[in-house]
Design an enzyme around this catalytic site. Structure first.
Site, mmCIF file in Angstrom:
data_model
loop_
_atom_site.group_PDB
_atom_site.id
_atom_site.type_symbol
_atom_site.label_atom_id
_atom_site.label_comp_id
_atom_site.label_asym_id
_atom_site.label_seq_id
_atom_site.Cartn_x
_atom_site.Cartn_y
_atom_site.Cartn_z
ATOM 1 N N LYS A 95 66.709 50.964 41.398
ATOM 2 C CA LYS A 95 66.377 52.065 40.778
ATOM 3 C C LYS A 95 64.680 52.001 41.039
ATOM 4 O O LYS A 95 64.362 52.590 42.082
ATOM 5 C CB LYS A 95 66.689 51.869 39.304
ATOM 6 C CG LYS A 95 68.161 51.931 39.306
ATOM 7 C CD LYS A 95 68.545 52.037 37.626
ATOM 8 C CE LYS A 95 69.868 51.725 37.558
ATOM 9 N NZ LYS A 95 70.874 52.813 38.131
ATOM 10 N N HIS B 199 66.683 49.260 33.922
ATOM 11 C CA HIS B 199 65.705 50.458 33.856
ATOM 12 C C HIS B 199 64.478 50.120 33.434
ATOM 13 O O HIS B 199 63.789 50.856 32.935
ATOM 14 C CB HIS B 199 66.352 51.222 32.763
ATOM 15 C CG HIS B 199 67.710 52.001 33.413
ATOM 16 N ND1 HIS B 199 67.947 53.035 34.127
ATOM 17 C CD2 HIS B 199 68.935 51.461 33.082
ATOM 18 C CE1 HIS B 199 69.026 53.027 34.530
ATOM 19 N NE2 HIS B 199 69.822 52.484 33.837
ATOM 20 N N SER C 150 69.191 53.385 28.861
ATOM 21 C CA SER C 150 68.615 54.558 29.640
ATOM 22 C C SER C 150 69.165 55.875 29.493
ATOM 23 O O SER C 150 68.685 56.901 29.928
ATOM 24 C CB SER C 150 69.404 54.356 31.198
ATOM 25 O OG SER C 150 70.702 54.392 31.360
#
Ligand SMILES: Cc1ncc(COP(=O)(O)O)c(C=O)c1O
Length: 411
Positions: free
Chosen positions: A251, A220, A192
């Site tokens: 996320k 991610h 990331s």
């Protein structure tokens, strides 16, 4: 020791960070449902300012998706706030059971297990695997996340770190280990901070040759890659060959929590032994309900992923056209090289205070010294007008701060 001596030691610990120019100051933000990525920042002097958030890991704006918000609201109405216990002692609700079934289906695995965060999922799972597999040797990518490193260290097992994404080095290390020892390759799909992506098929092939298990952190990538949003392993058509997939609900799914998915026996073994799973209160039912709704919605809305990728590519191109040094990312992450912690913080401070653009500076120890950067995460909700404001402000600041442009020239 005197009380004032303790205080002096705490201050000294912070002073060192300050001197290196990497003292972190929280940006106090109010998020407004329906307006993401716009938010209100409360300045240190108490005044409020409208800002556009450019560094959120709510990559798809799922934190404000009405489907997710309604599912959470409904669960609060039905179940109240907390779960009331650890998973084993009254803290397993219907919402937790549904979420784990949804995750297992997402990754096409037999089972899944939810933890309180992605960090805890990594730390607890990796530290426990070595207990379950005596003599385990772990092969870990050099840029693996702190939570994986913590888990591997905590396990006390033999470990070898291979150079980032360097499969030749990984093979050398695998070949040097005893052929009959249990082995695990721990790596990420999307890294990331640089936005590069691992060679999943190459790693799986090595794992097969050397009899190793694969542990893939898709934190991610889940929600963002693959036709149903199961991650890079889905995109690359090799999800079935990864033994343990680890992800976050915090996320792209826009909520909070972490998980692993894999073979039923393996998941059951971790469920039965991992302290970080057993001895902590489970996530609230509302979080589980929101995560389930988010995963289901993203499974059926691949068009959001297409727009997301377009936004990232457009921002990279626009920065490059302006001579802003974008690092070579092949993912949705748009990292811009600054190379100095003081400059990095100064540019970020000026973007925020003078332009209403919020991007947090990324300094050591998150990235190596000398590679300090600004890390932009454009979402489907960042408009062309927001891009114009950002690129214009960056262009002016690059000149103002005399930072190197593409081609190595300072303006
Ligand atoms: C690669 C990676 N793994 C795990 C985590 C931890 O996930 P969570 O934020 O859900 O604790 C992060 C968090 O940033 C991460 O970058």
């Amino acid at each position: 020791m005197d009380r004032s001596d303790y205080k002096a030691l705490f201050r000294a610990a912070v002073d060192q960070v300050r001197q290196e120019g990497r003292y972190r100051v929280f940006a106090d933000l109010k998020r407004h449902r329906g307006q993401f990525p716009r938010a209100t920042w409360t300045r240190p002097d108490g005044r409020e300012q409208d800002v556009v958030v450019w560094c959120s890991n709510d990559y798809l704006g799922q934190g404000q998706n009405p489907v997710v918000v309604q599912a959470m609201t409904r669960a609060i109405e039905e179940a109240g706030s907390g779960s009331g216990g650890t998973r084993n002692i009254s803290g397993t609700t219907r919402w937790h059971v549904e979420l784990e079934a949804e995750l297992a289906d997402l990754h096409r695995k037999e089972a899944a297990l939810v933890f309180t965060s992605g960090y805890v999922a990594n730390e607890a799972s990796l530290s426990t695997l070595a207990k379950i597999l005596p003599g385990l040797i772990v092969f870990s990518d050099a840029l693996n996340h702190a939570s994986m490193i913590a888990g591997i260290r905590h396990s006390g097992c033999e470990r070898h770190v291979f150079r980032h994404n360097d499969l030749e080095h990984l093979e050398q290390l695998l070949a040097a280990a005893p052929a009959d020892a249990p082995k695990l390759i721990a790596f990420e799909s999307v890294y990331s901070m640089d936005g590069d992506i691992a060679d999943l098929r190459g790693t799986i092939a090595l794992a097969r040759s050397y009899g190793a298990l694969t542990y893939l952190d898709e934190v991610h990538a889940v929600g963002l890659y693959g036709h149903r949003g199961a991650g890079v392993a889905e995109r690359d058509g090799c999800m079935g060959e990864i033994d343990i997939i680890e992800g976050t609900l915090g996320k792209a799914f826009g909520v909070m929590g972490g998980y692993i998915a894999g073979d039923a026996d393996l998941v059951d073994a971790i469920r039965s032994h991992a302290a970080g799973f057993i001895f902590t209160t489970s996530i609230p039912p509302a979080l589980a309900a929101g995560a389930t709704a988010s995963i289901r919605w993203l499974k059926a809305h691949n068009e959001v992923r297409v727009i997301h990728q377009e936004r990232a590519e457009t921002l990279k191109r626009r920065f490059m056209n302006a001579g802003i040094p974008v690092l070579p990312s092949v993912s949705h992450i748009v990292p811009v090289h600054v190379g100095d912690p003081v400059h990095c913080k100064m540019i970020s401070d000026m973007l925020l205070a003078d332009h209403g653009i919020y991007v947090q500076p990324i300094n050591y120890p998150t990235v190596p010294r000398g590679t300090e950067r600004l890390r932009f995460t454009p979402t489907p909700f960042h408009t062309d007008a927001m891009f114009d404001d950002l690129v214009g402000a960056m262009d002016r600041l690059w000149t103002h701060c005399n930072v190197k442009r593409l081609g190595g020239m300072a303006a």
